[in-house]
Design a protein around this motif. Structure first.
Motif: not given
Length: 358
Positions: A205-207, A211-216, A253-256, A258-265
């Motif tokens: 995915x495109x970068x 960052x998605x908020x952790x509680x989103x 996890x590369x998708x996660x 790149x899409x910048x939602x690691x903490x939310x996931x």
């Protein structure tokens, strides 16, 4: 005597009568054979074709003989129910829905638990990405006439040309009955499970910069559990729910990232685990951090779908307790420890080097 001087009227009446007789015979054949198991269990000796999850799962849930059930998305289609008998003595049926949302699980569990059937165990695969959607959202529109108790809309089933031709006449002419132990198994053969094939078909995915908020994701997850999952757990305390997170490949996890939602996931995994592990009749298994599986793309046919041997591995874990997340106060690894390990894997993995092999 006055003769009927309108031959066309007689011909039309004859055609109408013939059509009604044919409709009656077709409907009777569908009801007797019942290829979607809407009215009764399978007839002995008929070579049933089972390949339609949306249409055949509700009938199987209502009329098949089982004491345990496998539910989930395409991550569950390669389980062999014979393994559950071999390892746990369970008579298990598989009722997977590809791409399943929590509402799909609700729709089928409503049928499973409607009646006097004793259900010992429900093996429920959880894909966290689907738990953020709407509580009434299904992956595909369902044929309501096969899920409700309204006999008047059954005409859509008993006078269905596709049902008659493809699920009665064709199997009768060319018998090749579906093995229910492996029903819905994926079509991939061995050569598809390779790093070369996976990378060839994968697009990073495109970068995303923000960052998605952790509680989103938590409000959606909470509502889906409240409405679609937890009521069945609470209303059936004698049924054990074995909940598990599948082992997606490292590319997930590369998708996660790149899409910048690691903490939310990570918070999704944490919340679902802690919420469900709080029930006495629930066990939660965590497979996403299995380095021996997820780091080798030769175990996958795409970025998330793993080889059937890992369905066997998970079945063995359900029998032995391996990879089970400890409840509060129990010995064993907590969800925090599993997620810390998952984070280390993601932080230390060289995604750039892997993707350079494309």
């Amino acid at each position: 005597m006055k003769k009927n001087k309108n031959p066309f009227r007689r011909a039309a009446a004859g055609l109408l009568l013939s059509a009604l007789i044919l409709c009656f015979l077709a409907a009777g054949l569908v009801v007797v054979v019942d290829p979607f198991f809407h009215y009764h269990k399978p007839l002995d000796g008929f070579p049933y074709l089972v390949d339609n999850q949306l249409s055949q799962n509700p009938g199987m849930a209502s009329h098949m003989d089982y004491d345990s059930v496998i539910l989930g998305s395409s991550m569950t289609v390669n389980f062999n129910t014979d393994w559950f008998r071999e390892l746990m003595g369970l008579k298990t049926i598989k009722l997977s829905y590809s791409g399943a949302f929590p509402r799909d699980q609700y729709n089928i569990m409503k049928i499973i638990f409607d009646g006097e059937r004793k259900v010992e165990k429900v093996f429920l695969g959880v894909d966290v990405i689907t738990y953020t959607g709407g509580v009434t959202q299904t992956k595909y529109p369902i044929p309501e006439y096969l899920y409700d108790d309204n006999v008047f809309n059954d005409i859509e089933y008993v006078l269905n040309k596709d049902v008659l031709l493809n699920y009665i006449l064709r199997p009768a002419a060319d018998p090749d009955p579906t093995d229910l132990a492996t029903v819905y198994a994926s079509w991939w053969t061995e050569e598809y499970y390779s790093e070369q094939w996976v990378l060839h078909n994968y697009t990073s995915p495109e970068q995303v910069l923000e960052e998605t908020p952790a509680d989103e994701y938590l409000p959606g997850v909470r509502e889906n559990l409240d409405v679609n999952i937890c009521p069945f757990i609470e209303e059936n305390p004698k049924t054990q729910f074995v909940v598990f997170f599948p082992p997606y490949s490292i590319l997930y996890w590369n998708d996660v990232l790149r899409e910048n939602h690691l903490e939310a996931t990570m918070e999704e995994f944490r919340y679902i685990t802690e919420r469900l592990n709080g029930y006495e009749n629930v066990e939660v298994y965590f497979f996403p951090d299995r380095e021996d599986i997820i780091l080798d793309l030769n175990h996958y046919a795409d970025y998330s779908h793993y080889h059937p041997e890992y369905n066997r591995f998970m079945t063995e874990c359900f029998a032995s307790g391996t990879c089970r997340v400890a409840k509060d106060g129990e010995a064993g690894e907590s969800i925090g420890e599993y997620l810390a390990h998952m984070r280390r894997i993601v932080d230390e993995f060289d995604f750039e080097e892997l993707l350079s092999r494309k």
